[in-house]
Design a protein around this motif. Structure first.
Motif, PDB file in Angstrom:
ATOM      1  N   LYS A 145       0.812  -1.221   0.000  1.00 29.34           N
ATOM      2  CA  LYS A 145       0.000   0.000   0.000  1.00 29.34           C
ATOM      3  C   LYS A 145       0.841   1.266   0.000  1.00 29.34           C
ATOM      4  CE  LYS A 145      -3.440  -1.568   2.832  1.00 29.34           C
ATOM      5  NZ  LYS A 145      -3.636  -1.459   4.257  1.00 29.34           N
ATOM      6  N   ILE A 146       2.116   1.133   0.367  1.00 34.30           N
ATOM      7  CA  ILE A 146       2.995   2.296   0.442  1.00 34.30           C
ATOM      8  C   ILE A 146       2.938   3.100  -0.859  1.00 34.30           C
ATOM      9  CG2 ILE A 146       5.403   3.028   0.673  1.00 34.30           C
ATOM     10  CD1 ILE A 146       4.575   1.867   3.228  1.00 34.30           C
ATOM     11  N   LYS A 147       2.821   2.395  -1.959  1.00 33.35           N
ATOM     12  CA  LYS A 147       2.903   3.063  -3.255  1.00 33.35           C
ATOM     13  C   LYS A 147       1.568   3.079  -3.968  1.00 33.35           C
ATOM     14  CE  LYS A 147       7.384   3.831  -3.447  1.00 33.35           C
ATOM     15  NZ  LYS A 147       8.141   4.870  -4.079  1.00 33.35           N
ATOM     16  N   HIS A 149      -0.207   5.077  -5.407  1.00 36.00           N
ATOM     17  CA  HIS A 149      -0.367   5.786  -6.664  1.00 36.00           C
ATOM     18  C   HIS A 149       0.412   5.224  -7.828  1.00 36.00           C
ATOM     19  CE1 HIS A 149      -2.422   9.895  -6.475  1.00 36.00           C
ATOM     20  NE2 HIS A 149      -3.121   8.979  -5.873  1.00 36.00           N
ATOM     21  N   HIS A 150       1.446   4.471  -7.524  1.00 33.37           N
ATOM     22  CA  HIS A 150       2.272   3.988  -8.616  1.00 33.37           C
ATOM     23  C   HIS A 150       1.616   2.874  -9.404  1.00 33.37           C
ATOM     24  CE1 HIS A 150       6.054   5.926  -6.972  1.00 33.37           C
ATOM     25  NE2 HIS A 150       5.776   6.466  -8.132  1.00 33.37           N
ATOM     26  N   ASN A 151       0.700   2.180  -8.787  1.00 33.52           N
ATOM     27  CA  ASN A 151       0.029   1.123  -9.531  1.00 33.52           C
ATOM     28  C   ASN A 151      -1.462   1.308  -9.349  1.00 33.52           C
ATOM     29  OD1 ASN A 151       0.099   0.442  -6.832  1.00 33.52           O
ATOM     30  ND2 ASN A 151       1.662  -1.089  -7.145  1.00 33.52           N
ATOM     31  N   HIS A 192      12.419  17.035  -7.515  1.00 35.17           N
ATOM     32  CA  HIS A 192      12.428  16.032  -6.444  1.00 35.17           C
ATOM     33  C   HIS A 192      11.195  15.135  -6.582  1.00 35.17           C
ATOM     34  CE1 HIS A 192      14.912  18.766  -3.492  1.00 35.17           C
ATOM     35  NE2 HIS A 192      15.628  18.300  -4.488  1.00 35.17           N
ATOM     36  N   PRO A 193      11.306  13.874  -6.143  1.00 29.05           N
ATOM     37  CA  PRO A 193      10.116  13.015  -6.132  1.00 29.05           C
ATOM     38  C   PRO A 193       9.043  13.623  -5.226  1.00 29.05           C
ATOM     39  CG  PRO A 193      12.107  11.743  -5.632  1.00 29.05           C
ATOM     40  CD  PRO A 193      12.496  13.184  -5.618  1.00 29.05           C
ATOM     41  N   PHE A 194       7.798  13.386  -5.590  1.00 25.86           N
ATOM     42  CA  PHE A 194       6.673  13.893  -4.785  1.00 25.86           C
ATOM     43  C   PHE A 194       5.662  12.751  -4.676  1.00 25.86           C
ATOM     44  CE2 PHE A 194       2.684  16.505  -4.426  1.00 25.86           C
ATOM     45  CZ  PHE A 194       3.014  17.127  -3.224  1.00 25.86           C
ATOM     46  N   GLY A 196       2.400  10.390  -4.408  1.00 22.76           N
ATOM     47  CA  GLY A 196       1.055  10.446  -4.981  1.00 22.76           C
ATOM     48  C   GLY A 196       0.043  11.136  -4.084  1.00 22.76           C
ATOM     49  N   PRO A 197      -0.023  10.778  -2.793  1.00 19.61           N
ATOM     50  CA  PRO A 197      -1.011  11.409  -1.904  1.00 19.61           C
ATOM     51  C   PRO A 197      -0.677  12.861  -1.568  1.00 19.61           C
ATOM     52  CG  PRO A 197      -0.248   9.303  -1.022  1.00 19.61           C
ATOM     53  CD  PRO A 197       0.675   9.659  -2.128  1.00 19.61           C
ATOM     54  N   GLY A 198       0.458  13.346  -2.061  1.00 21.54           N
ATOM     55  CA  GLY A 198       0.794  14.754  -1.943  1.00 21.54           C
ATOM     56  C   GLY A 198       0.882  15.266  -0.517  1.00 21.54           C
ATOM     57  N   TRP A 236      18.044  14.735  -2.588  1.00 15.84           N
ATOM     58  CA  TRP A 236      17.089  13.806  -3.214  1.00 15.84           C
ATOM     59  C   TRP A 236      15.663  14.329  -3.079  1.00 15.84           C
ATOM     60  CZ3 TRP A 236      16.471   9.444  -6.055  1.00 15.84           C
ATOM     61  CH2 TRP A 236      15.283   8.733  -5.892  1.00 15.84           C
ATOM     62  N   GLN A 237      15.355  14.768  -1.879  1.00 14.41           N
ATOM     63  CA  GLN A 237      14.009  15.227  -1.576  1.00 14.41           C
ATOM     64  C   GLN A 237      14.054  16.174  -0.391  1.00 14.41           C
ATOM     65  OE1 GLN A 237      11.695  11.634  -1.215  1.00 14.41           O
ATOM     66  NE2 GLN A 237       9.791  12.687  -1.718  1.00 14.41           N
ATOM     67  N   ALA A 238      13.301  17.247  -0.468  1.00 20.32           N
ATOM     68  CA  ALA A 238      13.219  18.180   0.656  1.00 20.32           C
ATOM     69  C   ALA A 238      11.806  18.738   0.709  1.00 20.32           C
ATOM     70  CB  ALA A 238      14.224  19.311   0.489  1.00 20.32           C
ATOM     71  N   ASP A 270      18.074   6.104  -4.424  1.00 21.23           N
ATOM     72  CA  ASP A 270      16.863   5.445  -4.922  1.00 21.23           C
ATOM     73  C   ASP A 270      15.682   5.550  -3.958  1.00 21.23           C
ATOM     74  OD1 ASP A 270      17.671   3.784  -2.923  1.00 21.23           O
ATOM     75  OD2 ASP A 270      18.356   2.184  -4.248  1.00 21.23           O
ATOM     76  N   GLY A 271      15.844   6.263  -2.880  1.00 22.65           N
ATOM     77  CA  GLY A 271      14.748   6.427  -1.929  1.00 22.65           C
ATOM     78  C   GLY A 271      14.603   5.262  -0.954  1.00 22.65           C
ATOM     79  N   MET A 272      15.357   4.190  -1.189  1.00 21.87           N
ATOM     80  CA  MET A 272      15.205   3.019  -0.307  1.00 21.87           C
ATOM     81  C   MET A 272      15.966   3.192   1.005  1.00 21.87           C
ATOM     82  SD  MET A 272      14.543  -0.216  -2.690  1.00 21.87           S
ATOM     83  CE  MET A 272      15.924  -0.534  -3.731  1.00 21.87           C
TER      84      MET A 272
END
Ligand code: XMP
Length: 316
Positions: A145-147, A149-151, A192-194, A196-198, A236-238, A270-272
């Motif tokens: 469920k973490i992702k 929006h990706h699927n 930066h990655p954002f 799905g649930p914003g 990577w992300q802020a 890679d965010g992992m």
């Protein structure tokens, strides 16, 4: 980089063969993965690709306009759908992060399905799934469920759509390389990655309009300063997070009792896994002053020094 050049021509050929005369639909976020994937497919089949950008009301300040301009400038056939009222209505009273994700994911599917039904002979759904998404969805994080929006959940089966996922075996830096070869501007590829649930998962607890406004303003200041001071591309992300507590302060000789913003910035490939970014103290000081002075309702700013693991990048 001729390796990625080969990848592009092979994928274009493959996509043409798979799609034949059918139509392809895609939900774009304006992020790197879905933008590069869409441009690649657009090169392959032209306007038989139908792109939708769904505004769920949980985007950053000015993001919808920015994304719309970017995508149109790339020549992508795009329909923008404003569904923010619906999303915010359904999020009322909801505090649990996974519950928020579920509601946003389901509402997203519902809105997208309604739009996609208008496309005749839509047989394929394009997704910018990356290798780490495949791995995380397989349960390494313990939850598919973490992702959300990706699927896009059960949409492909429900609408009898076949998936096209050209980047399933790639990492983000490779997708950025492909985007560069396709002529996508640096500002888009460097985004930066954002999630799905914003901003819904960056307002801890219940989401409401007032808090969204506060968070958007604080986040804008942080990102603006990152860019101005040359940090943005090294990170990577802020982002900013709005905490569900109030804290005491003084302004002049008046006691205040206001909200708390947490700043988060991480390095990662890679965010992992991720490590918090070591800013100079003066930079943090400057951002803190701007946020407290300019964003009404915020009385305290803290910096998150947690790495992943054990913490995650997002707070929810
Ligand atoms: P975490 O917080 O799990 O985040 O360390 C890893 C990466 O995934 C993003 N993220 C999400 N992306 N839907 C998404 O599309 C989600 O529900 C979601 N949760 C986290 C996060 O921003 C980071 O890049």
């Amino acid at each position: 980089n001729w390796e990625m050049g080969d990848f592009i021509s092979e994928k274009i050929e493959e996509i043409r063969n798979i799609v034949g005369n059918a139509q392809v639909i895609a939900a774009l976020s304006g992020g790197v993965d879905s933008t590069v994937a869409s441009l690649l497919v657009h090169r392959a089949i032209g306007d038989r690709l139908h792109c939708f950008f769904i505004d769920h009301g949980l985007l950053r300040l000015g993001e919808r306009e920015e994304v719309e301009n970017n995508l149109r400038a790339l020549g992508l056939p795009l329909k923008v759908v404003d569904a923010s009222e619906l999303f915010l209505e359904r999020l009322k009273g909801v505090e649990d992060p996974e519950e928020k994700r579920k509601i946003i994911g389901n509402t997203f599917i519902e809105v997208f399905e309604r739009e996609a039904k208008g496309v005749e002979r839509a047989e394929f759904l394009l997704q910018g799934t990356l290798y780490p998404d495949v791995v995380e969805s397989a349960g390494i994080k313990g939850s598919a469920k973490i992702k959300t929006h990706h699927n896009v959940g059960g949409l492909p089966q429900r609408m009898h759509l076949k998936l096209i996922e050209p980047f399933r075996e790639l990492f983000k830096d490779e997708v950025r390389e492909i985007g560069k070869l396709l002529g996508i501007p640096k500002e888009i590829l460097g985004r930066h990655p954002f999630p799905g649930p914003g901003l819904a998962i960056r307002i801890i607890g219940e989401v409401n309009r007032e808090d969204l406004e506060i968070l958007k303003k604080a986040d804008r200041i942080f990102i603006e300063e990152l860019k101005k001071n040359g940090f943005y591309d090294r990170i990577w992300q802020a982002f900013a997070v709005l905490l569900p507590i109030r804290s005491v302060g003084v302004m002049g000789d008046v006691r205040t009792y206001e909200k708390v913003i947490a700043l988060r910035a991480v390095e990662s490939t890679d965010g992992m896994t991720a490590d918090w970014y070591r800013f100079p103290y003066d930079f943090l000081d400057h951002v803190m002053r701007r946020i407290i002075n300019e964003v009404r309702g915020v009385g305290r700013v803290v910096y998150d020094v947690s790495s992943k693991p054990p913490s995650t990048i997002e707070w929810e």
